[in-house]
Design a protein around this motif. Sequence first.
Motif, PDB file in Angstrom:
ATOM      1  N   PRO A   1       0.833  -1.377  -0.159  1.00 44.32           N
ATOM      2  CA  PRO A   1      -0.019  -0.239  -0.063  1.00 44.32           C
ATOM      3  C   PRO A   1       0.714   1.470   0.280  1.00 44.32           C
ATOM      4  N   VAL A   2       1.798   0.887   0.756  1.00 47.04           N
ATOM      5  CA  VAL A   2       2.876   2.726   0.801  1.00 47.04           C
ATOM      6  C   VAL A   2       3.370   2.813  -0.546  1.00 47.04           C
ATOM      7  N   ARG A   3       3.799   2.100  -1.703  1.00 47.20           N
ATOM      8  CA  ARG A   3       4.000   2.102  -3.311  1.00 47.20           C
ATOM      9  C   ARG A   3       2.854   2.290  -4.012  1.00 47.20           C
TER      10      ARG A   3
ATOM     11  N   LEU B   1      -8.834   2.584   6.009  1.00 45.86           N
ATOM     12  CA  LEU B   1      -9.185   2.155   4.727  1.00 45.86           C
ATOM     13  C   LEU B   1      -7.859   1.601   3.825  1.00 45.86           C
ATOM     14  N   PRO B   2      -7.529   0.638   3.033  1.00 51.83           N
ATOM     15  CA  PRO B   2      -7.218   0.242   1.823  1.00 51.83           C
ATOM     16  C   PRO B   2      -7.400   1.968   1.030  1.00 51.83           C
ATOM     17  N   TRP B   3      -6.444   2.468   1.063  1.00 48.12           N
ATOM     18  CA  TRP B   3      -6.342   3.720  -0.134  1.00 48.12           C
ATOM     19  C   TRP B   3      -4.195   3.552  -0.952  1.00 48.12           C
ATOM     20  N   PRO B   4      -5.026   4.243  -1.831  1.00 51.55           N
ATOM     21  CA  PRO B   4      -5.843   4.544  -3.028  1.00 51.55           C
ATOM     22  C   PRO B   4      -6.399   3.765  -3.723  1.00 51.55           C
ATOM     23  N   GLY B   5      -6.825   2.401  -4.391  1.00 48.33           N
ATOM     24  CA  GLY B   5      -7.874   1.414  -4.742  1.00 48.33           C
ATOM     25  C   GLY B   5      -8.693   1.677  -4.960  1.00 48.33           C
TER      26      GLY B   5
END
Length: 668
Positions: free
Chosen positions: A198-200, A254-258
């Motif tokens: 997620p950071v990438r 929540l998962p982001w950006p996705g």
Amino acid sequence: MPKVSAAAASGDGFRADINGLRAWAVVAVVLYHFNVAGFAGGFAGVDIFFVISGFLMASIVVGGLDTGRFNLPGFYLARARRILPALLVLVFAVLVVGWLLLMPSDYQTLGRHARESVLFSSNLQYLSESGYFDAASHEKWLLHTWSLSVEWQFYLIYPLLLMLLARVLPQSRPLLAVHLLALSASFAWCLLLTFEQPVRAFYLLPSRAWELLLGGSVFLLGRQMRLPERWPALVEGLGIALVAASIALIDASLPWPGALALLPTVGTALVLLAGRASSPWTGSAAAQWLGTRSYSIYLWHWPLVAGLVYFDRHNEVAWIVVGLALSLVMGHVSYVLVEVPARRWLASRTNVRSAVWLVTCLVVVAVSAQLVRRSGFPARLPEVLARVEAERHNKNPRQDECLSADARCIFGGQQVRALVVGDSHADALVTAVAAALPGSGEGVYFKAESGCLFVFGAKWAGKGERDDCRRLLEEVVAGLDSLYPGTPLILINRTTAYALGELPAPGGKPPHPMVYFSQKADGNDPAFQAEFRQHYLDTVCQLARHRPLYLLRPVPEMPADVPKAVGRAMQRGLPHEVSITRDQYRQRHAFVWGLQDEAARQCGAHILDPLPYLCDEQYCYGSRDGLPLYVDDDHLSETGNRRLVPMFARVFTDQSAPAGSPAMAQKR
């Protein structure tokens, strides 16, 4: 001739709806960063900016290519005139503030961030450090420049690709199809990375390009179609609803950006497609004022947020109000005194002179930042603060040489009396073990790897296979019978962090274990704890069958980077001791204490307890009399580890005592 969209623009191309959208974006971001209730998803304001930028870049480049007037150097220069002056002033101002406030190591970090910010590579720098939503990010004074870096990287590539496509696809329809194809590929990559890395996904252009390409696609679509007369208001209303929902309903957990990033981006795209010249949502005087100054407000608000965090005022309502007001004031001042005059002055010069001025100013700021990065200028601080700062660097002098699975180091003389095995905590304490040796010619054999739990069967969550750690374990196990036979082995690990996760930050995300065995789980999952217990005991019992084994109780973890916290407190004239209570220690490490006690009963392992040397009856101390005992929040410094020399001396006293003596009886 292509049709124009319903967007009404003034004669100079100004669009009030775009300016009003900028207001929505900057308000969302600013209120989110100042932690104002109701704006938990305000970070989506950056996604709104990305779509707007993509729309505008497409209009400039495609429009220029259609008329045959597009000039690539001119395009880059125009972007630089728009972005650089205010950014360079901000970065230079933050460096000046850092000179007055920051400890040398923090100032060096700021110098690195400042350099990367003006070179538009700060997103890559922050990717290598931590996630955007991590608590530590609030101490990075230029964190917000990551989005400028992403945009500039897009500016560098996008016109080149459009120029190439214009030669083979002169019509808008195939150009739109190419945009949509590239958008789809970037979005698919974003979805994958959001869950895997997620950071990438957050920081890198390939996983963000779809948002900018969405803006470009809207521009191209608007050239080919006109919305029916009654549709613009409905389309805009739906777009505004999606933007508002993203700001109010999404949060950092929540998962982001996705996929969730579709809410603000599609919402923005709909508002752009509607293109209403006068709208209650974007056309008000307040929205236009904010939109015009949105860039400068965005630039100045985050250092103010970081300043509140630095002075520990970020949760006080009065100071939040002050910070919000200053964001508007500083943004207005920057717009009036920097943005507009610089843009006009540079536009009045020839392109060559304008470019020379911009490059010269950029080089001056970048070189200044690099000087800060290399030095930190410790001489500017009082001597007492210099001593505190020096403790941050007072670590094992052979760390670079010896903290590696492939290294084989001996501390002290060649007559090895003990083996020390583990992770970076072992590295932080091995010199204290060597200092406890009774004879001058005696030494300690050392094997350790950073982040390596010495438990068979452990897999590392989020890091893939740790070949370095596997090699370390295999080498130690293979040498149990042959490597200095009978010599005691001291096992030092930050075991609690591996089992339960890092020490949770106040208000931060719940921590997760660093390792797993059969499947990933939460640290409080009974099945995972049972697996951890069994693998730990199996490992310890195997080691203890071959030689005397000593397990070090967990070293107390402090709630903050100790040298940094002590130095800041001193600078502000506040009490500057760092500590935790014994109850906090016991609550944090109860699981590992229970494992070690069980290992002592089942396997005959011996326990080394650092608490009598680092704690009193109520507190465990990270500093004493203003001098840090740690180099960060959990690694003891060379000053701190010397407090444990009497504890490690027990190992050698035990080994020299005859069987059945009081010393041998006590160690069990």
